[in-house]
Design a protein around this motif. Structure first.
Motif, mmCIF file in Angstrom:
data_model
loop_
_atom_site.group_PDB
_atom_site.id
_atom_site.type_symbol
_atom_site.label_atom_id
_atom_site.label_comp_id
_atom_site.label_asym_id
_atom_site.label_seq_id
_atom_site.Cartn_x
_atom_site.Cartn_y
_atom_site.Cartn_z
ATOM 1 N N SER A 198 0.836 -1.204 0.000
ATOM 2 C CA SER A 198 0.000 0.000 0.000
ATOM 3 C C SER A 198 0.869 1.251 0.000
ATOM 4 C CB SER A 198 -1.016 0.014 1.144
ATOM 5 O OG SER A 198 -0.422 -0.329 2.343
ATOM 6 N N GLN A 199 2.148 1.081 0.278
ATOM 7 C CA GLN A 199 3.049 2.235 0.177
ATOM 8 C C GLN A 199 3.063 2.767 -1.258
ATOM 9 O OE1 GLN A 199 4.412 3.566 2.905
ATOM 10 N NE2 GLN A 199 5.392 5.193 1.770
ATOM 11 N N ASN A 253 -2.008 3.896 12.577
ATOM 12 C CA ASN A 253 -0.571 3.989 12.804
ATOM 13 C C ASN A 253 -0.270 5.485 12.843
ATOM 14 O OD1 ASN A 253 2.194 3.947 12.714
ATOM 15 N ND2 ASN A 253 2.351 2.848 10.762
ATOM 16 N N ASP A 271 -6.529 4.820 4.035
ATOM 17 C CA ASP A 271 -5.447 3.830 4.063
ATOM 18 C C ASP A 271 -5.841 2.781 5.116
ATOM 19 O OD1 ASP A 271 -3.005 2.599 3.879
ATOM 20 O OD2 ASP A 271 -1.845 4.239 4.768
ATOM 21 N N TYR A 292 -4.835 -2.423 8.195
ATOM 22 C CA TYR A 292 -4.940 -3.216 9.434
ATOM 23 C C TYR A 292 -6.321 -3.768 9.718
ATOM 24 C CZ TYR A 292 -0.516 -0.881 10.381
ATOM 25 O OH TYR A 292 0.770 -0.434 10.294
ATOM 26 N N SER A 313 -3.814 -3.988 2.006
ATOM 27 C CA SER A 313 -2.468 -4.566 1.956
ATOM 28 C C SER A 313 -2.452 -6.030 2.379
ATOM 29 C CB SER A 313 -1.565 -3.769 2.902
ATOM 30 O OG SER A 313 -0.295 -4.358 2.970
ATOM 31 N N SER A 352 0.385 -7.128 3.494
ATOM 32 C CA SER A 352 1.576 -7.159 4.361
ATOM 33 C C SER A 352 1.286 -7.708 5.752
ATOM 34 C CB SER A 352 2.157 -5.747 4.518
ATOM 35 O OG SER A 352 2.740 -5.335 3.321
ATOM 36 N N ARG A 388 5.425 -7.633 -0.623
ATOM 37 C CA ARG A 388 5.173 -6.285 -1.152
ATOM 38 C C ARG A 388 3.944 -6.248 -2.056
ATOM 39 N NH1 ARG A 388 5.588 -4.027 1.682
ATOM 40 N NH2 ARG A 388 5.707 -2.005 0.692
HETATM 41 C C1 LIG Z 1 -0.879 3.112 7.755
HETATM 42 C C2 LIG Z 1 0.038 2.387 6.831
HETATM 43 N N1 LIG Z 1 -0.096 2.530 5.515
HETATM 44 C C3 LIG Z 1 0.699 1.902 4.649
HETATM 45 C C4 LIG Z 1 1.710 1.079 5.092
HETATM 46 C C5 LIG Z 1 2.586 0.413 4.073
HETATM 47 O O1 LIG Z 1 2.256 -0.943 4.001
HETATM 48 P P1 LIG Z 1 2.670 -1.901 2.829
HETATM 49 O O2 LIG Z 1 3.570 -2.919 3.431
HETATM 50 O O3 LIG Z 1 1.392 -2.489 2.345
HETATM 51 O O4 LIG Z 1 3.344 -1.108 1.778
HETATM 52 C C6 LIG Z 1 1.908 0.888 6.453
HETATM 53 C C7 LIG Z 1 2.996 0.050 6.935
HETATM 54 O O5 LIG Z 1 3.271 -0.119 8.065
HETATM 55 C C8 LIG Z 1 1.048 1.564 7.353
HETATM 56 O O6 LIG Z 1 1.165 1.449 8.672
#
Ligand SMILES: Cc1ncc(COP(=O)(O)O)c(C=O)c1O
Length: 406
Positions: free
Chosen positions: A108-109, A182, A210, A213, A239, A241, A249
């Protein structure tokens, strides 16, 4: 004649110079190098990675149609995987999303970076929660924009302040994390989601939601993403992840029809498409295994780790420290009494071989000095206990140092 050595300084773009450094990535390097107990990074618990199932899924992908898998693929992503994601939203929220509106991203980054590409021009302003995710601050900072923060209350963003800041800054969009945020661990209440949706519509303000979680909850709530209430005005990111592993990724974006073709072009310009082997591997993993059983294991482990950390933090951190008690995600947010500056405390913590992220990192205006973000997912209960004891020692040493100086 001695000439000056070559330097790129005069060649680097202003956008590149504007990218903020990531305190977290730097700290992660430290944590990997030594016997430090890290409450700093946002790492999942590696003992919960489904290693053998991933291996089986990869074997299957490589033994069935490997030549196609190794070829270039469509930019939007592997259709069966997009269908799986759409089906998952349907089973959770009873809302139909067309796979045509889903794009598979490199985590998601990347979705955040593509969002920047879609919307941001130099000098634009965007709004985000206060405190906010540093990876987003970093991604958006590459577009030479200004960012303003809006206070995050215990039940979500402050709508009064949001309204004021909309009038003041005329922002391009609002960025927010509605579940187990986060760094704070806070989730938006049902009421706030609805009021925010109404405000977005009234103000015609796009919302980038976003949501990495939401499947990592401790007791089931499954509140609907705001994006599904106002789909025409929102971008929703997800995501794999935290559900599977961050090393793969992979994540996704859900966008309305009006953005689809622009997003596809932005994705093509960025990397043509997300790694095809990985997309197929994820699809195999999801369909050959019981994902809910896997997520159930993660949820119960993290729940236990969170309870352990919260209990110990309450006894080892100073009296009158305030804590969030998240119902999911990976982080507890602790706010110490005013005499503690966590950006100074971190030096003492490092000496005791324990680290956290000082609160200031998540604010754009120097606030957050008394707070810290504590990750509970990457340390076993024993490590959490040892880490909290070390933090306690660090706090004692910090207080002694301060009283000597006074
Ligand atoms: C709020 C938030 N957005 C995006 C990400 C990025 O996650 P990804 O591993 O899917 O790129 C994180 C990663 O910790 C996150 O905490």
């Amino acid at each position: 004649m001695k000439s000056q050595p070559f330097t790129y300084e005069n060649f680097l773009s202003e956008n590149c110079k504007a990218i903020r450094s990531s305190f977290l990535r730097e700290i992660l390097d430290t944590a990997e190098m030594s016997d430090i107990i890290s409450f700093a990074g946002g790492l999942p618990n590696p003992d919960l990675f489904p290693v053998s199932q991933i291996k089986q899924a990869l074997d299957r992908v490589m033994s069935e149609g490997a030549k196609g898998t190794l070829q270039y693929a469509g930019s939007q992503g592997f259709l069966p995987l997009r269908e799986w994601i759409a089906e998952r939203y349907y089973s959770r929220f009873h809302i139909k999303i067309s796979p045509e509106h889903i794009l598979i991203t490199n985590g998601s980054q990347q979705a955040l970076d593509l969002t920047g590409k879609l919307f941001l021009d130099r000098g634009d302003c965007i709004l985000m929660e206060k405190p906010s995710y540093i990876g987003a601050i970093q991604a958006f900072s590459a577009y030479s924009i200004t960012m303003e923060q809006v206070t995050l209350e215990y039940d979500g963003i402050s709508l009064t302040e949001l309204s004021e800041k909309c009038m003041l800054y005329n922002p391009k969009f609002l960025y927010g994390i509605t579940n187990y945020q986060n760094p704070s661990g806070i989730s938006y209440s049902h009421e706030k989601r609805i009021s925010l949706a109404e405000m977005l519509m009234a103000r015609k303000l796009p919302f980038i939601e976003d949501d990495p979680y939401s499947e990592i909850y401790f007791t089931k709530t499954d509140e609907m993403p705001v994006s599904l209430m106002v789909p025409e005005q929102c971008v929703l990111t997800g995501s794999f992840s935290k559900m599977i592993s961050p090393g793969i990724r992979s994540g996704w974006m859900i966008v309305p029809d009006s953005l689809r073709s622009y997003l596809l072009k932005a994705k093509q310009a960025s990397d043509l498409h997300t790694n095809n082997i990985v997309q197929q591997l994820i699809y195999r993993f999801l369909t050959d295994n019981d994902i809910d059983e896997h997520l159930g294991r993660i949820r119960s482990h993290y729940h236990h780790q969170k309870e352990t950390m919260l209990r110990l933090a309450k006894s080892y951190l100073p009296v009158n420290t305030k804590f969030t008690n998240p119902n999911g995600g990976m982080f507890i947010w602790a706010t110490l009494p005013n005499e503690f500056d966590t950006s100074e405390l971190i030096r003492f913590a490092l000496q005791q071989k324990v680290i956290f992220v000082p609160g200031k990192t998540f604010f754009l205006n120097g606030e957050g000095n008394h707070s810290m973000r504590l990750n509970f997912t990457n340390s076993s209960p024993d490590k959490i206990e040892e880490g909290m004891k070390r933090l306690h020692t660090a706090i004692d040493l910090y207080m002694n140092h301060k009283s000597v100086k006074v």
